[in-house]
Design a protein around this motif. Structure first.
Motif, PDB file in Angstrom:
ATOM      1  N   VAL A 224       0.856  -1.187   0.000  1.00 28.55           N
ATOM      2  CA  VAL A 224       0.000   0.000   0.000  1.00 28.55           C
ATOM      3  C   VAL A 224       0.886   1.229   0.000  1.00 28.55           C
ATOM      4  CG1 VAL A 224      -1.752   1.301   1.275  1.00 28.55           C
ATOM      5  CG2 VAL A 224      -1.818  -1.210   1.272  1.00 28.55           C
ATOM      6  N   ASP A 226       2.802   4.516  -2.575  1.00 31.36           N
ATOM      7  CA  ASP A 226       3.058   5.275  -3.796  1.00 31.36           C
ATOM      8  C   ASP A 226       3.859   4.450  -4.797  1.00 31.36           C
ATOM      9  OD1 ASP A 226       5.549   5.198  -2.602  1.00 31.36           O
ATOM     10  OD2 ASP A 226       5.530   7.303  -1.989  1.00 31.36           O
ATOM     11  N   TRP A 273      -2.787   1.478  -4.817  1.00 23.58           N
ATOM     12  CA  TRP A 273      -2.237   2.806  -5.021  1.00 23.58           C
ATOM     13  C   TRP A 273      -2.864   3.797  -4.047  1.00 23.58           C
ATOM     14  CZ3 TRP A 273       1.532   5.428  -7.261  1.00 23.58           C
ATOM     15  CH2 TRP A 273       1.373   6.792  -7.527  1.00 23.58           C
ATOM     16  N   SER A 274      -2.037   4.422  -3.222  1.00 23.26           N
ATOM     17  CA  SER A 274      -2.513   5.430  -2.281  1.00 23.26           C
ATOM     18  C   SER A 274      -1.327   6.294  -1.862  1.00 23.26           C
ATOM     19  CB  SER A 274      -3.155   4.765  -1.058  1.00 23.26           C
ATOM     20  OG  SER A 274      -3.703   5.748  -0.192  1.00 23.26           O
ATOM     21  N   LEU A 277      -2.108   7.983   1.386  1.00 22.62           N
ATOM     22  CA  LEU A 277      -2.625   7.068   2.404  1.00 22.62           C
ATOM     23  C   LEU A 277      -3.996   7.447   2.959  1.00 22.62           C
ATOM     24  CD1 LEU A 277       0.642   6.361   4.452  1.00 22.62           C
ATOM     25  CD2 LEU A 277      -0.288   5.043   2.538  1.00 22.62           C
ATOM     26  N   ARG A 279      -7.863   9.853   2.137  1.00 17.59           N
ATOM     27  CA  ARG A 279      -8.728  10.227   1.013  1.00 17.59           C
ATOM     28  C   ARG A 279      -8.225  11.504   0.356  1.00 17.59           C
ATOM     29  NH1 ARG A 279     -13.642  12.722  -0.721  1.00 17.59           N
ATOM     30  NH2 ARG A 279     -13.923  13.999   1.148  1.00 17.59           N
ATOM     31  N   THR A 280      -8.146  11.485  -0.950  1.00 17.42           N
ATOM     32  CA  THR A 280      -7.680  12.651  -1.704  1.00 17.42           C
ATOM     33  C   THR A 280      -8.656  12.974  -2.830  1.00 17.42           C
ATOM     34  OG1 THR A 280      -6.364  11.306  -3.225  1.00 17.42           O
ATOM     35  CG2 THR A 280      -5.279  12.098  -1.236  1.00 17.42           C
ATOM     36  N   ASP A 300      -8.755   6.245   3.326  1.00 20.30           N
ATOM     37  CA  ASP A 300      -8.801   5.985   1.886  1.00 20.30           C
ATOM     38  C   ASP A 300      -9.399   4.588   1.699  1.00 20.30           C
ATOM     39  OD1 ASP A 300      -8.465   5.522  -0.782  1.00 20.30           O
ATOM     40  OD2 ASP A 300      -6.304   5.879  -0.833  1.00 20.30           O
ATOM     41  N   SER A 302     -10.154   2.949  -0.784  1.00 23.17           N
ATOM     42  CA  SER A 302      -9.692   2.125  -1.907  1.00 23.17           C
ATOM     43  C   SER A 302      -8.775   1.001  -1.442  1.00 23.17           C
ATOM     44  CB  SER A 302      -8.969   3.003  -2.943  1.00 23.17           C
ATOM     45  OG  SER A 302      -7.757   3.508  -2.411  1.00 23.17           O
ATOM     46  N   TRP A 303      -8.175   1.178  -0.260  1.00 18.67           N
ATOM     47  CA  TRP A 303      -7.353   0.092   0.280  1.00 18.67           C
ATOM     48  C   TRP A 303      -7.811  -0.373   1.662  1.00 18.67           C
ATOM     49  CZ3 TRP A 303      -4.540   0.615   4.826  1.00 18.67           C
ATOM     50  CH2 TRP A 303      -4.279   1.925   5.286  1.00 18.67           C
ATOM     51  N   ALA A 360      -4.010   6.737   8.718  1.00 17.29           N
ATOM     52  CA  ALA A 360      -3.868   5.434   8.059  1.00 17.29           C
ATOM     53  C   ALA A 360      -3.713   4.313   9.080  1.00 17.29           C
ATOM     54  CB  ALA A 360      -2.665   5.473   7.118  1.00 17.29           C
TER      55      ALA A 360
END
Length: 498
Positions: A224, A226, A273-274, A277, A279-280, A300, A302-303, A360
């Motif tokens: 998890v 970049d 991909w985060s 880490l 929410r953006t 986030d 997504s992970w 995170a």
């Protein structure tokens, strides 16, 4: 006093007492000298005087594991470890001698590619290394040496030469992305591949793909973070490619969220991909140079909604926090970094990084079904010299620093201290729920490797176009492969502790 002679009665002969005769010592010396000579002469009648030997080799492996033990290097690096055969062959000729090695550590008479099956993929699994060779990467101490690797701090040490590396090439691994394929784009030197990390007081074993796959049989591992987290995952796939390649089992076409399975081991690798880490949100979907909105107190998903069933998670991110961004807490703007607005408080990357890490880790500790081990990988510093990344900075050094030649300082030191501190907080919180957080402390080692980045060798030169040098990511093969030496050692320790 006078001595008088004693007369012997007539008719009897005078006799002397007999004493045992002593054999001179020289006689024994002569005998012990003759017997070995006679024995050797007899042996000459049955076998050749000099036993012939032949180097151990695996012709189907283009990048063989070292035949020598790293703890006891030969005085001649080019010598191969030799083993006596059970049946003694004739004296070897010139053509029977082991082939010399070229400048990247591969056998000069071998192909750059693995044995292939259909569509260029590896064929049947290569013959597993013999025990003597596997010992060379097992980390076991040699005769007369002892240490407890489990108690050794593997994060503190020096880089030492490793002439056996690399263990794969840019032509044997499909997982290498273009901008990390330094040899493809003409990097002229290969020395940056030929180092390994040597902790103080012990020896960190070189990554053993067979041991790793057996250890991970039936398990799963997620990366998890970049693009550097992705770089780490690609290094792992390349190191494992000496044994087998995985099958893509992704349920999406998005390259940022992929899954691979090593089916014969029931082992899964995934990447999420985060880069922040948390929410953006992009302020301009078509322009990544525009500021990102960072919601520093929001997960986030997504992970965080995907890792419940993973046995191990490696979480890492850093470099994106130096980009323009706007910071939110409770959905309200509280500051920004490199934003054009003058009515917003300007805050540093250190501010946003600390809060993003804490969020995170809190997300992981809040998962109800997650029971895995979380490895927090500390960041790998960039090595721009002579300017910033967009001001002509470059990383052109050809060899590692020694540990007394450079220190971690300024913002890099602050960011490292944040990672270590937030890890301790997360570890304490996780302990209450039975969750494990482990620090994969790679910063001290990677600070010393300015020579391992792509620099200008991540692309072909473009006429009349200036492209920034890459001193953030890592060439493959390269120093980043050592991260998996760390990973395997930490996994072994986890197995012992549990």
């Amino acid at each position: 006093m006078k001595l008088q002679a004693i007369e012997v009665p007539p008719g009897k002969n005078q006799t002397r007492r007999k004493t045992p005769k002593k054999v001179p010592l020289v006689t024994f010396a002569i005998l012990f000298a003759i017997i070995p000579i006679f024995y050797r002469s007899h042996k000459k009648l049955s076998i050749p005087f000099e036993a012939s030997v032949r180097p151990t080799s695996f012709s189907d492996d283009p990048c063989p594991i070292s035949d020598t033990n790293d703890d006891t290097p030969s005085s001649n690096p080019s010598e191969s470890h030799l083993v006596v055969e059970e049946k003694i062959p004739p004296r070897p000729t010139k053509h029977d001698l082991p082939p010399e090695k070229d400048d990247v550590g591969r056998r000069s008479d071998q192909s750059d590619r693995l044995p292939t099956g259909r569509k260029g993929r590896p064929g049947p699994k290569v013959e597993e290394e013999k025990e003597g060779i596997r010992r060379s990467v097992s980390g076991r101490p040699t005769k007369g040496e002892s240490y407890d690797l489990d108690k050794c701090d593997i994060s503190s040490g020096e880089w030492v030469p490793n002439l056996e590396a690399p263990y794969y090439t840019n032509t044997t691994c499909w997982a290498i992305q273009e901008h990390q394929n330094c040899m493809k784009f003409g990097r002229p030197d290969t020395g940056f591949m030929k180092w390994r990390w040597k902790p103080n007081g012990c020896d960190l074993p070189v990554f053993d793909p067979y041991h790793f796959l057996e250890l991970m049989r039936g398990k799963s591992l997620a990366f998890v973070g970049d693009s550097v987290a992705r770089n780490h995952m690609q290094s792992l796939i390349c190191l494992l490619s000496r044994v087998v390649y995985p099958v893509d089992v992704s349920d999406t076409s998005d390259e940022n969220f992929k899954r691979w399975e090593y089916r014969s081991y029931n082992f899964t690798i995934a990447k999420f991909w985060s880069p922040y880490l948390v929410r953006t949100q992009m302020t301009d979907p078509d322009d990544t140079t525009r500021p990102f909105n960072l919601f520093l107190d929001e997960y986030d998903k997504s992970w965080t909604t995907q890792i419940d069933n993973f046995d191990y998670v490696i979480i890492s991110a850093f470099h994106w926090f130096a980009r323009p961004s706007v910071f939110y807490i409770n959905r309200r703007v509280i500051g920004c970094l490199y934003c054009p607005e003058t009515n917003i408080a300007h805050k540093s990357a250190i501010f946003s990084y600390r809060r993003a890490l804490r969020t995170a880790f809190r997300a992981i500790n809040s998962l109800k079904r997650y029971r895995g081990v979380t490895f927090v990988r500390t960041f790998a510093p960039s090595h721009f010299e002579g300017g910033l990344w967009d001001k002509g900075g470059d990383c052109a050094r050809k060899r590692p620093f020694m540990s007394n030649e450079i220190v971690l300082e300024d913002d890099n030191l602050k960011l490292y201290e944040i990672q270590v501190g937030e890890h301790k907080i997360a570890e304490k919180m996780g302990r209450r729920r039975g969750l494990k957080f482990r620090l994969m402390d790679l910063t001290p080692a990677m600070l010393l490797r300015p020579d391992g980045h792509p620099s200008k060798y991540g692309h072909w030169p473009v006429e009349n176009v200036t492209v920034a040098n890459d001193c953030v990511h890592w060439c493959l093969p390269g120093p980043i492969d050592t991260w998996n030496d760390f990973l395997l050692e930490m996994l072994k320790r986890e197995g012992k502790s549990s």
